[in-house]
Motif scaffolding. Structure first.
Motif: not given
Lengths: 208, 208
Positions: A26, A44, A48, A58
């Motif tokens: 990540l 995001t 991910a 996440v």
DNA sequence: AGTCAGACTAAGCAAGCGCTTAGTTACCGA
DNA sequence: TCGGTAACTAAGCGCTTGCTTAGTCTGACT
């Protein structure tokens, strides 16, 4: 065509090392995306899928997108600070210390250019509390360089008008590497480092 | 409390000169916001209210948010290029030309620091076509500086290992002004300009 | 065998985004 | 007085955003 021994088939191609832990993947994916497009242009979902997770994955490991940025920014600043400190420790004279700083820190900006971009250009997007925390680390970096200049001036090795202004210009040369560097460039990290070290010695009047 | 003779009462406070044309107010508001938060973190509503318009008012004058960025980026690059050219024209020797470039261009980065930030750090967010257009202007800027160094080396005024590497370091010192400058800083534009000019002459071995 | 914690996903929510549409107003030349 | 044009707004559309919820699966411990 079936793929014999690959990990859980995901629909999008991960951009980070599949053998690393999920947290590290990540962080790698976030660094890649933040450096490439900037914090706000990164979603995001980008992070991910870069780490081979679903969008919700996440939030198992990080509470927010900003927390990912802070994690990268803080650890990046800390590793930069460690590098500067050891560059000084490893140099017997101020001239050696300055050459070490410019050479190694330039190399760091090349080799870790994604982290370096996050460190140098994305810290404004942190929350006020987190921003204050990294600003303290940044001031420490500035003063480490200025102290080397002051010691060089004190023992007559350097000739410098204003050590704060000169330290800023020296750091500008290094920091700006993160702006112009691209992996497609032909110059090696070592070449860039030694060029910048030589330029720095000239800038402080310490030709050898 | 009623306000006697103010223009059409808007709910939010405009950030740009109310006497300018609407197009100029939009460009000012966009430059302000892009420099402060970056292209993607800026909303078209930010720009509209900064110019004293409703959200839809932007689209009377510009087709998209990216068109505003392109307009700012192109005109900013063109004015930077004009400044560089006249800095060279106005200097009889390469040393004078370099001092002019570093001094005036640094001052420009301070006085126009919002436009300078857009020019130096936001051009990645342009469409590929628009990006290519400003990249051509950027290359021209690089080669103007490199040519000054080459002429200085040719007539013996400068001592430089590699003119491309040195030009890049010189421009780093100038460009980085847009990163670290803040209006709260005590140094004046002229001081910053003359400091950077002096550092540059040292960097090319043209002490005077 | 049973249980329980942690890693993960499918589905989706509320808010905010860039931008459009339909309409109002002010002004200008005929 | 009128028709036309350009500047502007109120309302809102379709989509994407950061993040949540409810639930599944796996593996370790008892």
């Amino acid at each position: 065509m079936p793929q014999p021994t690959t990990s859980p088939s995901s629909t999008s191609a991960p951009t980070s090392d599949p053998d690393a832990t999920t947290v590290d993947r990540l962080l790698q994916a976030a660094a890649h995306a933040f450096a490439d497009k900037g914090f706000h242009a990164t979603t995001t979902r980008d992070i991910a899928s870069g780490a081979g997770l679903s969008p919700a994955g996440v939030y198992v490991h990080f509470g927010s997108k900003e927390e990912l940025l802070f994690n990268l920014s803080r650890s990046g600043h800390e590793s930069a600070l460690r590098l500067l400190r050891s560059a000084i420790t490893d140099g017997p004279t101020p001239a050696d210390q300055l050459a070490n700083i410019m050479g190694r820190f330039s190399e760091w900006h090349v080799e870790q250019y994604q982290v370096a971009r996050v460190v140098q250009y994305e810290h404004h997007h942190l929350t006020p509390e987190h921003h204050a925390e990294v600003l303290a680390l940044r001031k420490e970096m500035d003063s480490l360089v200025r102290d080397v200049l002051d010691r060089g001036v004190a023992d007559g090795a350097f000739t410098v008008d204003d050590s704060a202004d000169t330290a800023l210009a020296l750091l500008s040369i290094v920091v700006d590497v993160a702006r112009w560097y691209s992996p497609t460039i032909r110059r090696t990290p070592a070449e860039i480092g030694s060029t910048n070290a030589a330029l720095a010695l000239r800038l402080v009047g310490a030709e050898r």
